[in-house]
Design an enzyme around this catalytic site. Structure first.
Site, PDB file in Angstrom:
ATOM      1  N   SER A 128       0.845  -1.202   0.000  1.00 30.03           N
ATOM      2  CA  SER A 128       0.000   0.000   0.000  1.00 30.03           C
ATOM      3  C   SER A 128       0.871   1.239   0.000  1.00 30.03           C
ATOM      4  O   SER A 128       1.973   1.244   0.587  1.00 30.03           O
ATOM      5  CB  SER A 128      -0.859  -0.024   1.264  1.00 30.03           C
ATOM      6  OG  SER A 128      -1.428   1.242   1.491  1.00 30.03           O
ATOM      7  N   TYR A 153      -1.675  -0.960  10.836  1.00 30.38           N
ATOM      8  CA  TYR A 153      -1.981  -1.580   9.541  1.00 30.38           C
ATOM      9  C   TYR A 153      -0.866  -1.281   8.542  1.00 30.38           C
ATOM     10  O   TYR A 153      -0.338  -2.179   7.870  1.00 30.38           O
ATOM     11  CB  TYR A 153      -3.336  -1.072   9.013  1.00 30.38           C
ATOM     12  CG  TYR A 153      -3.467  -1.172   7.516  1.00 30.38           C
ATOM     13  CD1 TYR A 153      -3.709  -2.397   6.904  1.00 30.38           C
ATOM     14  CD2 TYR A 153      -3.297  -0.046   6.705  1.00 30.38           C
ATOM     15  CE1 TYR A 153      -3.780  -2.493   5.522  1.00 30.38           C
ATOM     16  CE2 TYR A 153      -3.374  -0.129   5.325  1.00 30.38           C
ATOM     17  CZ  TYR A 153      -3.611  -1.356   4.734  1.00 30.38           C
ATOM     18  OH  TYR A 153      -3.666  -1.444   3.378  1.00 30.38           O
ATOM     19  N   LYS A 157       2.131  -3.707   6.491  1.00 29.61           N
ATOM     20  CA  LYS A 157       2.460  -3.732   5.056  1.00 29.61           C
ATOM     21  C   LYS A 157       3.959  -3.517   4.882  1.00 29.61           C
ATOM     22  O   LYS A 157       4.621  -4.220   4.112  1.00 29.61           O
ATOM     23  CB  LYS A 157       1.661  -2.659   4.304  1.00 29.61           C
ATOM     24  CG  LYS A 157       0.173  -2.958   4.201  1.00 29.61           C
ATOM     25  CD  LYS A 157      -0.082  -4.210   3.347  1.00 29.61           C
ATOM     26  CE  LYS A 157      -1.539  -4.570   3.249  1.00 29.61           C
ATOM     27  NZ  LYS A 157      -1.764  -5.890   2.633  1.00 29.61           N
ATOM     28  N   ASN A 183      -5.382   4.352  -4.174  1.00 34.74           N
ATOM     29  CA  ASN A 183      -6.740   4.198  -3.605  1.00 34.74           C
ATOM     30  C   ASN A 183      -7.665   3.493  -4.592  1.00 34.74           C
ATOM     31  O   ASN A 183      -8.271   4.152  -5.445  1.00 34.74           O
ATOM     32  CB  ASN A 183      -7.313   5.573  -3.240  1.00 34.74           C
ATOM     33  CG  ASN A 183      -6.663   6.153  -1.992  1.00 34.74           C
ATOM     34  OD1 ASN A 183      -5.462   6.377  -1.974  1.00 34.74           O
ATOM     35  ND2 ASN A 183      -7.441   6.389  -0.966  1.00 34.74           N
TER      36      ASN A 183
HETATM   37  C1  UD1 Z   1      -6.963   4.413   3.544  1.00 32.91           C
HETATM   38  C2  UD1 Z   1      -5.747   3.941   4.284  1.00 32.91           C
HETATM   39  C3  UD1 Z   1      -4.847   3.225   3.325  1.00 32.91           C
HETATM   40  C4  UD1 Z   1      -5.604   2.109   2.645  1.00 32.91           C
HETATM   41  C5  UD1 Z   1      -6.799   2.705   1.927  1.00 32.91           C
HETATM   42  C6  UD1 Z   1      -7.637   1.671   1.234  1.00 32.91           C
HETATM   43  C7  UD1 Z   1      -4.194   5.268   5.729  1.00 32.91           C
HETATM   44  C8  UD1 Z   1      -3.950   6.581   6.364  1.00 32.91           C
HETATM   45  N1  UD1 Z   1      -5.182   5.134   4.904  1.00 32.91           N
HETATM   46  O1  UD1 Z   1      -6.539   5.405   2.600  1.00 32.91           O
HETATM   47  O2  UD1 Z   1      -3.754   2.702   4.000  1.00 32.91           O
HETATM   48  O3  UD1 Z   1      -4.765   1.433   1.758  1.00 32.91           O
HETATM   49  O4  UD1 Z   1      -7.595   3.378   2.885  1.00 32.91           O
HETATM   50  O5  UD1 Z   1      -8.207   0.773   2.138  1.00 32.91           O
HETATM   51  O6  UD1 Z   1      -3.465   4.380   6.014  1.00 32.91           O
HETATM   52  N2  UD1 Z   1     -13.328  10.707   3.718  1.00 32.91           N
HETATM   53  C9  UD1 Z   1     -14.386  11.569   3.959  1.00 32.91           C
HETATM   54  N3  UD1 Z   1     -15.591  11.038   4.341  1.00 32.91           N
HETATM   55  C10 UD1 Z   1     -15.776   9.699   4.494  1.00 32.91           C
HETATM   56  C11 UD1 Z   1     -14.693   8.809   4.253  1.00 32.91           C
HETATM   57  C12 UD1 Z   1     -13.473   9.359   3.865  1.00 32.91           C
HETATM   58  O7  UD1 Z   1     -14.253  12.786   3.817  1.00 32.91           O
HETATM   59  O8  UD1 Z   1     -16.889   9.286   4.849  1.00 32.91           O
HETATM   60  C13 UD1 Z   1     -12.025  11.269   3.271  1.00 32.91           C
HETATM   61  C14 UD1 Z   1     -10.873  10.936   4.172  1.00 32.91           C
HETATM   62  O9  UD1 Z   1     -10.801  11.835   5.241  1.00 32.91           O
HETATM   63  C15 UD1 Z   1      -9.709  11.065   3.192  1.00 32.91           C
HETATM   64  C16 UD1 Z   1     -10.319  10.639   1.831  1.00 32.91           C
HETATM   65  O10 UD1 Z   1     -11.731  10.722   2.009  1.00 32.91           O
HETATM   66  O11 UD1 Z   1      -9.339  12.403   3.107  1.00 32.91           O
HETATM   67  C17 UD1 Z   1      -9.935   9.232   1.409  1.00 32.91           C
HETATM   68  O12 UD1 Z   1     -10.199   8.349   2.495  1.00 32.91           O
HETATM   69  P1  UD1 Z   1     -10.152   6.754   2.346  1.00 32.91           P
HETATM   70  O13 UD1 Z   1     -11.026   6.321   1.233  1.00 32.91           O
HETATM   71  O14 UD1 Z   1     -10.411   6.170   3.707  1.00 32.91           O
HETATM   72  O15 UD1 Z   1      -8.655   6.457   1.882  1.00 32.91           O
HETATM   73  P2  UD1 Z   1      -7.239   6.818   2.557  1.00 32.91           P
HETATM   74  O16 UD1 Z   1      -7.378   7.326   3.928  1.00 32.91           O
HETATM   75  O17 UD1 Z   1      -6.481   7.608   1.566  1.00 32.91           O
END
Ligand code: UD1
Length: 342
Positions: A128, A153, A157, A183
């Site tokens: 990741s 987590y 990795k 992502n």
């Molecule tokens: C996360 C994990 C990553 C993992 C990936 C896929 C971290 C920090 N992050 O990535 O390791 O590989 O998921 O499983 O290790 N958001 C909102 N509202 C929501 C949900 C998310 O605003 O309801 C925002 C989050 O704050 C973030 C963005 O959307 O800014 C992306 O979030 P997310 O899809 O969870 O991915 P990552 O955090 O990048």
């Protein structure tokens, strides 16, 4: 294409594993799946068969179980392994670090030991972008420092990468590829398989998709004061089919070689959370109303890949854009509003 391979997919019933199973079959390979079903569902198997044209051999086992995994390798001819199986929920890993270290490291070591015992020489590992931790410079390149991860987590990795790299150093006949996913979103364009998280989704896209069907009441955007073009986080979203195809290319690349090579698997483009919500609104034909909420702990402002190494050495490049990612997610979610079980 290389010869027809018989490939073991650990975690092959999961989101990325199931899409990779289908793309391997479409490329003419055979698939054997080992999955404990802790975070996936056996009803994906007939759909993999429907899309890939063949029934995958399935073992309902935990990859951490040395006896059961040994039996699998004794029963099946396996040419190569793709190791997807693992726990992957970031907040859960913060509250249950020992569970994450035990599970994700045991599975990797058990797998490498059984591969060694049974003379299996090729492995592709699901890593990741989280291994890069926080970096000041974007895009991320494979030779940047790794290991300063912000959660257990991510550490599992990173540590699995170290274990695999050392195993390949010690065994001059082992060939390993570490794929650092950015992502992954989207679904097979048939809408028959897709992401089906247990409970309330942690990740943006599955949450947005469930909100669009009415399964979730509110949509929150976490943080609007990041140093980005619209104040929300920027990520390198990649279509899961492009990601699955990267695994097919990784096998083509490594079979017949030795050593350990690492690749970023992203598009090289960053999209903000608001841009993703806007694209999803267009895809589903509804205005998705959201509210701003506080930042989520541990989120970094911006993260996107330099994927040029994968293009150069694997001959792989992401081809599906954000619109397609959202359309395919929506097709899956609207056809299967409650996921696989219903
Ligand atoms: C996360 C994990 C990553 C993992 C990936 C896929 C971290 C920090 N992050 O990535 O390791 O590989 O998921 O499983 O290790 N958001 C909102 N509202 C929501 C949900 C998310 O605003 O309801 C925002 C989050 O704050 C973030 C963005 O959307 O800014 C992306 O979030 P997310 O899809 O969870 O991915 P990552 O955090 O990048």
């Amino acid at each position: 294409m290389s010869n027809k391979l018989r490939v073991l997919l650990t975690g092959g019933c999961g989101y990325i594993g199931s899409h990779t199973a289908v793309e391997l079959m479409r490329a003419g390979h055979e698939v054997v799946i080992a999955d404990s079903l802790v975070n996936s569902c056996a009803s994906v198997l007939p759909r993999i068969e429907e899309l890939g044209g063949e029934k995958p051999v399935f073992y309902n086992i935990d990859v951490c179980d040395p006896v059961k995994l040994d039996e699998l390798f004794s029963n099946e001819r396996i040419d190569a392994v793709i190791h997807f199986a693992g726990l992957k929920c970031v907040p859960e890993s913060v509250s249950m670090p020992l569970l994450y270290y035990r599970n994700n490291l045991d599975s990797t070591m058990n797998l490498l030991e059984r591969m060694r015992d049974h003379g299996v020489k090729y492995v592709v590992f699901s890593s990741s972008a989280t291994v890069y931790g926080e970096q000041d410079v974007m895009p991320l390149k494979e030779d940047m420092p790794t290991g300063a991860c912000t959660n257990p987590y991510g550490m599992t990795k990173h540590m699995s990468e170290v274990i695999i790299r050392d195993a390949a150093k010690a065994d001059p006949t082992l060939g390993a590829v570490l794929l650092r996913y950015f992502n992954p979103i989207g679904a097979d364009e048939s809408g028959r398989i897709g992401e089906d998280p247990l409970g309330i989704p942690n990740n943006l896209l599955p949450y947005v998709a469930q909100f669009a069907t009415g399964r979730r009441e509110k949509l929150f955007v976490n943080g609007n004061d990041y140093p980005t073009r619209d104040g929300t986080c920027v990520r390198d979203f990649i279509h899961v089919t492009d990601l699955a195809l990267a695994h097919v290319k990784a096998l083509d690349y490594i079979v017949g070689k030795a050593g350990c090579e690492v690749f970023n698997i992203g598009t090289g483009n960053g999209y903000s959370v608001l841009e993703v919500i806007a694209a999803f609104s267009r895809a589903c034909g509804k205005v998705l109303k959201f509210e701003f909420a506080p930042r989520r702990a541990g989120d970094i402002p911006t993260c996107y890949a330099d994927p040029s190494k994968a293009e150069r050495l694997l001959g792989w490049k992401a081809e599906r854009g954000l619109e397609k990612m959202c359309e395919d997610t929506w097709r899956w979610q609207s056809n299967n509003p409650m996921g696989y079980e219903k």
